[in-house]
Design a protein around this motif. Structure first.
Motif, PDB file in Angstrom:
ATOM      1  N   ARG A  43     -11.012  24.035  23.072  1.00 57.18           N
ATOM      2  CA  ARG A  43     -10.156  25.226  23.080  1.00 57.18           C
ATOM      3  C   ARG A  43     -10.974  26.485  23.355  1.00 57.18           C
ATOM      4  O   ARG A  43     -12.143  26.564  23.012  1.00 57.18           O
ATOM      5  N   VAL A  44     -10.289  27.489  23.930  1.00 59.98           N
ATOM      6  CA  VAL A  44     -10.780  28.860  23.899  1.00 59.98           C
ATOM      7  C   VAL A  44      -9.986  29.562  22.807  1.00 59.98           C
ATOM      8  O   VAL A  44      -8.750  29.593  22.849  1.00 59.98           O
ATOM      9  N   ARG A  45     -10.683  30.097  21.803  1.00 61.61           N
ATOM     10  CA  ARG A  45     -10.033  30.728  20.662  1.00 61.61           C
ATOM     11  C   ARG A  45      -9.921  32.231  20.911  1.00 61.61           C
ATOM     12  O   ARG A  45     -10.882  32.883  21.335  1.00 61.61           O
ATOM     13  N   LEU A  46      -8.757  32.792  20.626  1.00 59.90           N
ATOM     14  CA  LEU A  46      -8.506  34.202  20.874  1.00 59.90           C
ATOM     15  C   LEU A  46      -8.023  34.900  19.614  1.00 59.90           C
ATOM     16  O   LEU A  46      -7.334  34.298  18.781  1.00 59.90           O
ATOM     17  N   ALA A  47      -8.369  36.174  19.494  1.00 57.58           N
ATOM     18  CA  ALA A  47      -7.866  37.028  18.418  1.00 57.58           C
ATOM     19  C   ALA A  47      -7.110  38.172  19.062  1.00 57.58           C
ATOM     20  O   ALA A  47      -7.695  38.989  19.781  1.00 57.58           O
ATOM     21  N   ASP A  48      -5.789  38.211  18.822  1.00 62.02           N
ATOM     22  CA  ASP A  48      -4.939  39.207  19.493  1.00 62.02           C
ATOM     23  C   ASP A  48      -5.153  39.184  21.000  1.00 62.02           C
ATOM     24  O   ASP A  48      -5.317  40.227  21.654  1.00 62.02           O
ATOM     25  N   ASP A  49      -5.170  37.977  21.566  1.00 58.19           N
ATOM     26  CA  ASP A  49      -5.282  37.746  23.010  1.00 58.19           C
ATOM     27  C   ASP A  49      -6.641  38.099  23.596  1.00 58.19           C
ATOM     28  O   ASP A  49      -6.816  38.066  24.818  1.00 58.19           O
ATOM     29  N   LEU A  92     -12.056  29.459  11.258  1.00 56.45           N
ATOM     30  CA  LEU A  92     -11.864  30.577  12.168  1.00 56.45           C
ATOM     31  C   LEU A  92     -10.397  30.984  12.216  1.00 56.45           C
ATOM     32  O   LEU A  92     -10.069  32.172  12.230  1.00 56.45           O
ATOM     33  N   PHE A  93      -9.498  29.998  12.208  1.00 54.88           N
ATOM     34  CA  PHE A  93      -8.066  30.297  12.264  1.00 54.88           C
ATOM     35  C   PHE A  93      -7.653  31.168  11.082  1.00 54.88           C
ATOM     36  O   PHE A  93      -7.019  32.208  11.231  1.00 54.88           O
ATOM     37  N   ARG A  94      -8.017  30.753   9.877  1.00 52.95           N
ATOM     38  CA  ARG A  94      -7.606  31.496   8.693  1.00 52.95           C
ATOM     39  C   ARG A  94      -8.275  32.856   8.608  1.00 52.95           C
ATOM     40  O   ARG A  94      -7.686  33.829   8.138  1.00 52.95           O
ATOM     41  N   SER A  95      -9.526  32.939   9.056  1.00 54.88           N
ATOM     42  CA  SER A  95     -10.225  34.206   9.004  1.00 54.88           C
ATOM     43  C   SER A  95      -9.562  35.226   9.919  1.00 54.88           C
ATOM     44  O   SER A  95      -9.346  36.383   9.530  1.00 54.88           O
ATOM     45  N   HIS A 155      -1.404  27.425  18.306  1.00 54.74           N
ATOM     46  CA  HIS A 155      -1.370  28.347  17.149  1.00 54.74           C
ATOM     47  C   HIS A 155      -1.246  27.538  15.869  1.00 54.74           C
ATOM     48  O   HIS A 155      -0.202  27.497  15.228  1.00 54.74           O
ATOM     49  N   THR A 156      -2.326  26.863  15.504  1.00 58.03           N
ATOM     50  CA  THR A 156      -2.370  26.116  14.249  1.00 58.03           C
ATOM     51  C   THR A 156      -3.823  25.823  13.912  1.00 58.03           C
ATOM     52  O   THR A 156      -4.702  25.937  14.768  1.00 58.03           O
ATOM     53  N   ALA A 157      -4.078  25.457  12.668  1.00 56.84           N
ATOM     54  CA  ALA A 157      -5.425  25.154  12.216  1.00 56.84           C
ATOM     55  C   ALA A 157      -5.658  23.645  12.275  1.00 56.84           C
ATOM     56  O   ALA A 157      -4.858  22.866  11.745  1.00 56.84           O
ATOM     57  N   LEU A 158      -6.749  23.236  12.894  1.00 54.72           N
ATOM     58  CA  LEU A 158      -7.064  21.811  13.026  1.00 54.72           C
ATOM     59  C   LEU A 158      -7.141  21.142  11.666  1.00 54.72           C
ATOM     60  O   LEU A 158      -6.597  20.049  11.468  1.00 54.72           O
ATOM     61  N   TYR A 159      -7.818  21.759  10.701  1.00 51.08           N
ATOM     62  CA  TYR A 159      -7.997  21.121   9.401  1.00 51.08           C
ATOM     63  C   TYR A 159      -6.663  20.923   8.686  1.00 51.08           C
ATOM     64  O   TYR A 159      -6.476  19.930   7.968  1.00 51.08           O
ATOM     65  N   ASP A 160      -5.722  21.852   8.861  1.00 55.44           N
ATOM     66  CA  ASP A 160      -4.396  21.686   8.263  1.00 55.44           C
ATOM     67  C   ASP A 160      -3.683  20.489   8.888  1.00 55.44           C
ATOM     68  O   ASP A 160      -3.085  19.658   8.182  1.00 55.44           O
ATOM     69  N   GLU A 161      -3.720  20.399  10.218  1.00 57.84           N
ATOM     70  CA  GLU A 161      -3.057  19.282  10.908  1.00 57.84           C
ATOM     71  C   GLU A 161      -3.728  17.960  10.559  1.00 57.84           C
ATOM     72  O   GLU A 161      -3.052  16.933  10.389  1.00 57.84           O
ATOM     73  N   LEU A 162      -5.042  17.975  10.438  1.00 57.98           N
ATOM     74  CA  LEU A 162      -5.777  16.756  10.093  1.00 57.98           C
ATOM     75  C   LEU A 162      -5.382  16.265   8.711  1.00 57.98           C
ATOM     76  O   LEU A 162      -5.195  15.053   8.490  1.00 57.98           O
ATOM     77  N   ARG A 163      -5.221  17.183   7.789  1.00 56.36           N
ATOM     78  CA  ARG A 163      -4.839  16.807   6.417  1.00 56.36           C
ATOM     79  C   ARG A 163      -3.387  16.328   6.363  1.00 56.36           C
ATOM     80  O   ARG A 163      -3.089  15.303   5.745  1.00 56.36           O
ATOM     81  N   LEU A 164      -2.488  17.047   7.017  1.00 59.42           N
ATOM     82  CA  LEU A 164      -1.062  16.738   6.916  1.00 59.42           C
ATOM     83  C   LEU A 164      -0.681  15.482   7.700  1.00 59.42           C
ATOM     84  O   LEU A 164       0.123  14.678   7.239  1.00 59.42           O
ATOM     85  N   ARG A 190      -4.859  39.788  12.426  1.00 59.48           N
ATOM     86  CA  ARG A 190      -4.773  39.510  13.851  1.00 59.48           C
ATOM     87  C   ARG A 190      -4.168  38.122  14.072  1.00 59.48           C
ATOM     88  O   ARG A 190      -4.188  37.295  13.187  1.00 59.48           O
ATOM     89  N   ARG A 191      -3.664  37.894  15.256  1.00 62.00           N
ATOM     90  CA  ARG A 191      -3.050  36.599  15.573  1.00 62.00           C
ATOM     91  C   ARG A 191      -4.068  35.738  16.299  1.00 62.00           C
ATOM     92  O   ARG A 191      -4.612  36.139  17.335  1.00 62.00           O
ATOM     93  N   GLN A 192      -4.329  34.557  15.733  1.00 68.00           N
ATOM     94  CA  GLN A 192      -5.271  33.642  16.357  1.00 68.00           C
ATOM     95  C   GLN A 192      -4.509  32.627  17.190  1.00 68.00           C
ATOM     96  O   GLN A 192      -3.659  31.895  16.688  1.00 68.00           O
ATOM     97  N   THR A 193      -4.777  32.605  18.479  1.00 65.51           N
ATOM     98  CA  THR A 193      -4.175  31.628  19.373  1.00 65.51           C
ATOM     99  C   THR A 193      -5.277  30.886  20.101  1.00 65.51           C
ATOM    100  O   THR A 193      -6.451  31.288  20.071  1.00 65.51           O
ATOM    101  N   SER A 194      -4.901  29.792  20.747  1.00 60.84           N
ATOM    102  CA  SER A 194      -5.884  28.984  21.468  1.00 60.84           C
ATOM    103  C   SER A 194      -5.340  28.573  22.820  1.00 60.84           C
ATOM    104  O   SER A 194      -4.148  28.260  22.961  1.00 60.84           O
ATOM    105  N   LEU A 195      -6.222  28.582  23.800  1.00 58.39           N
ATOM    106  CA  LEU A 195      -5.937  27.981  25.097  1.00 58.39           C
ATOM    107  C   LEU A 195      -6.561  26.587  25.077  1.00 58.39           C
ATOM    108  O   LEU A 195      -7.785  26.447  25.054  1.00 58.39           O
ATOM    109  N   VAL A 196      -5.712  25.569  25.023  1.00 56.96           N
ATOM    110  CA  VAL A 196      -6.205  24.189  24.914  1.00 56.96           C
ATOM    111  C   VAL A 196      -6.643  23.710  26.290  1.00 56.96           C
ATOM    112  O   VAL A 196      -5.858  23.667  27.243  1.00 56.96           O
ATOM    113  N   ARG A 197      -7.905  23.357  26.400  1.00 56.76           N
ATOM    114  CA  ARG A 197      -8.461  22.907  27.677  1.00 56.76           C
ATOM    115  C   ARG A 197      -8.562  21.389  27.764  1.00 56.76           C
ATOM    116  O   ARG A 197      -8.613  20.820  28.855  1.00 56.76           O
TER     117      ARG A 197
END
Length: 248
Positions: free
Chosen positions: A131-137, A88-91, A162-171, A97-104
């Motif tokens: 998270r709540v995922r947002l596209a351009d807020d 979803l982040f990359r899409s 503002h990051t992708a879980l799969y990227d952080e998981l890999r890195l 658009r800017r993908q941001t998240s509100l971490v709950r």
């Protein structure tokens, strides 16, 4: 000829990253070049281009009908390609658009049902990211992920706004989600979901439940609830091959 940035990854991956950046910058609004065009522009083989475009199609950023050149996917609803490992982040980012998240929630918990889906014992400690995922807020989806905590503790220190879980998981953890299975169903949003996504009562949503695999073993349980007006399933089929994945 366009030069790719040097890096440790395979050539097709560096090409893919460069094309993704160009899509985000709006370079292809007048038209997206075909495989021949990209191969000539970058000085690479068509096989390399195909490998790069495969994931971009899977992410819904690029689409191609049979016999036609690829094009950048249209604005609007995000396309979930059947059979693809969807990000979803990359899409969202790739569509400009800017993908941001509100971490709950980002904490270690136990959940016997989730542990059973992972094939582990009921006392398994799990890292839970909600998270709540947002596209351009604009709220797009409510997302809950559970991962084995023992192998993912470095993620507790990550800012997931503002990051992708799969990227952080890999890195950070050396773990790559390489496949899995999904169940997708239509549903009516409950009250907490309506509030999080700013939806009326009643409101239809799409529920996506994923079991992600790493090295062939269950590693991720994910439940994503997406606004139905922002979500499309995409597939291609033929009489000979049956249904096959495609993005449009």
């Amino acid at each position: 000829m366009r030069t790719l940035e040097p890096g440790a990854g395979p050539l097709w991956r560096r090409l893919q990253d460069d094309v993704r950046r160009r899509i985000a910058d709006g370079e292809f609004e007048a038209g997206f070049p075909g495989e021949h065009g990209l191969a000539a522009e970058y000085g690479v083989s068509r096989h390399t281009v195909r490998e790069a475009l495969r994931d971009l199609r899977g992410e819904g950023l690029v689409s191609a009908a049979r016999g036609r050149a690829p094009r950048v996917a249209e604005d609007g609803a995000l396309v979930q390609p059947l059979g693809a490992l969807y990000s979803l982040f990359r899409s969202v980012e790739g569509s400009g658009r800017r993908q941001t998240s509100l971490v709950r929630s980002l904490q270690v918990v136990t959940d016997p049902d989730v542990a059973a889906r992972l094939g582990r014992g009921p006392r398994l400690r799990l890292l839970h990211l909600a998270r709540v995922r947002l596209a351009d807020d604009v709220p797009l989806a409510v997302d809950d992920v559970w991962l084995p905590a023992a192998e993912t503790r470095p993620l507790l220190g990550v800012d997931f706004s503002h990051t992708a879980l799969y990227d952080e998981l890999r890195l950070r953890c050396g773990v790559t989600i390489s496949g899995g299975s999904e169940e997708i169903r239509a549903a009516l949003a409950d009250a907490p979901t309506r509030e999080a996504l700013g939806l009326p009562d009643p409101a239809a949503v799409v529920e996506v439940e994923r079991l992600g695999l790493a090295d062939g073993r269950p590693f991720e349980v994910r439940r994503t609830v997406v606004r139905s007006d922002r979500f499309v399933l995409g597939a291609e089929f033929s009489a000979r091959e049956g249904s096959r994945l495609a993005a449009r």
